[in-house]
Motif scaffolding. Sequence first.
Motif, short mmCIF file in Angstrom:
data_model
loop_
_atom_site.label_atom_id
_atom_site.label_comp_id
_atom_site.label_asym_id
_atom_site.label_seq_id
_atom_site.Cartn_x
_atom_site.Cartn_y
_atom_site.Cartn_z
N SER A 105 0.84 -1.20 0.00
CA SER A 105 0.00 0.00 0.00
C SER A 105 0.88 1.25 0.00
CB SER A 105 -0.96 -0.01 1.19
OG SER A 105 -0.31 0.25 2.41
N VAL A 119 2.03 1.89 -3.58
CA VAL A 119 0.96 2.52 -4.35
C VAL A 119 0.87 4.00 -3.98
CG1 VAL A 119 -1.53 2.58 -4.76
CG2 VAL A 119 -0.34 0.38 -4.68
N GLU A 153 3.68 6.02 -5.55
CA GLU A 153 3.38 6.24 -6.98
C GLU A 153 2.36 7.36 -7.15
OE1 GLU A 153 2.17 2.51 -8.73
OE2 GLU A 153 4.02 1.52 -8.07
N GLU A 154 1.33 7.35 -6.31
CA GLU A 154 0.28 8.38 -6.38
C GLU A 154 0.86 9.77 -6.14
OE1 GLU A 154 -3.38 8.59 -6.47
OE2 GLU A 154 -3.21 6.69 -7.51
N ILE A 178 -5.86 4.67 0.46
CA ILE A 178 -5.19 3.53 -0.18
C ILE A 178 -5.11 2.36 0.80
CG2 ILE A 178 -2.96 2.72 -1.06
CD1 ILE A 178 -2.70 5.58 -2.35
N LYS A 235 -1.88 -5.27 -5.59
CA LYS A 235 -1.97 -3.88 -6.06
C LYS A 235 -3.09 -3.73 -7.09
CE LYS A 235 2.89 -2.64 -5.47
NZ LYS A 235 4.10 -2.24 -6.18
N ALA A 236 -3.16 -4.65 -8.04
CA ALA A 236 -4.19 -4.58 -9.07
C ALA A 236 -5.57 -4.80 -8.46
CB ALA A 236 -3.91 -5.60 -10.17
N GLY A 238 -6.56 -1.72 -6.85
CA GLY A 238 -6.95 -0.78 -7.89
C GLY A 238 -8.39 -0.99 -8.32
N GLU A 239 -8.81 -2.24 -8.43
CA GLU A 239 -10.20 -2.55 -8.78
C GLU A 239 -11.15 -2.09 -7.67
OE1 GLU A 239 -11.82 -3.87 -11.60
OE2 GLU A 239 -9.87 -3.21 -12.35
N MET A 244 -10.55 0.34 -5.59
CA MET A 244 -10.51 1.81 -5.60
C MET A 244 -11.46 2.35 -6.67
SD MET A 244 -9.31 4.60 -4.25
CE MET A 244 -7.66 4.55 -3.54
N ARG A 245 -11.55 1.65 -7.79
CA ARG A 245 -12.46 2.08 -8.86
C ARG A 245 -13.89 2.16 -8.33
NH1 ARG A 245 -15.19 -0.49 -12.68
NH2 ARG A 245 -14.42 -2.55 -12.17
N LYS A 287 -14.17 5.15 -5.74
CA LYS A 287 -14.19 6.46 -6.39
C LYS A 287 -15.57 6.82 -6.94
CE LYS A 287 -9.36 7.01 -7.70
NZ LYS A 287 -8.41 7.11 -8.83
#
Length: 192
Positions: free
Chosen positions: A93, A96, A99-100, A118, A146-147, A150-151, A153-154, A157
């Motif tokens: 985390s 990630v 990177e953000e 995150i 991580k992926a 990401g899913e 987080m989608r 959001k």
Amino acid sequence: MKIGDRAMPKSSFGLPKMEEATQTEVLEVPEESKPEETKTEVDVIQESLGVKFTQDDFDQLLMKGYCEKEIEIIKGKLRATFRSLTVDEWHESDEVYVEEVQNNLMTKEGADVRQGLIRMVFSLTHLQGRVLAQPVKKQDGSIDKKATAGERMRHIKAMSPSVVNIMLGKYVAFNRMIDLITMEPEKYLKNS
């Protein structure tokens, strides 16, 4: 009327009669009520989350490195399942998050909120009892955390910021509860 106050008999106009105002009324003191048991921070957190952390949860935390709890986000309306993070997931985390921060211009406050969000997304597994996102697999068949985050987080959001803020607060409380219990398990798990 308080103890020691003078009894002030009233005239027909509601004013004290001065000749009778010299008498003192004795009031009985109510028996001391049993002092309420003070609640610990863990008790308050558990009440606010609608959960009880048990010895079994603690054992799972020790043996598997995580525990999982379904938490009431909005009473009677929204539930979420959080899974405490392992050290490996904590580091992922953070990667990630870095990177953000590197790829997006944000304030210190925004960066702090993003870091919490995150971590929450890495921890969040279910909403309303349904899997939030199916695990994304790597070519070798292992889960790409991580992926998968990401899913998740989608989906987050697409939610209202007000709801996400409440959820983030509950996630922070969930971790605080685990931290406190882990520091003093004999204090908090004696009756579970």
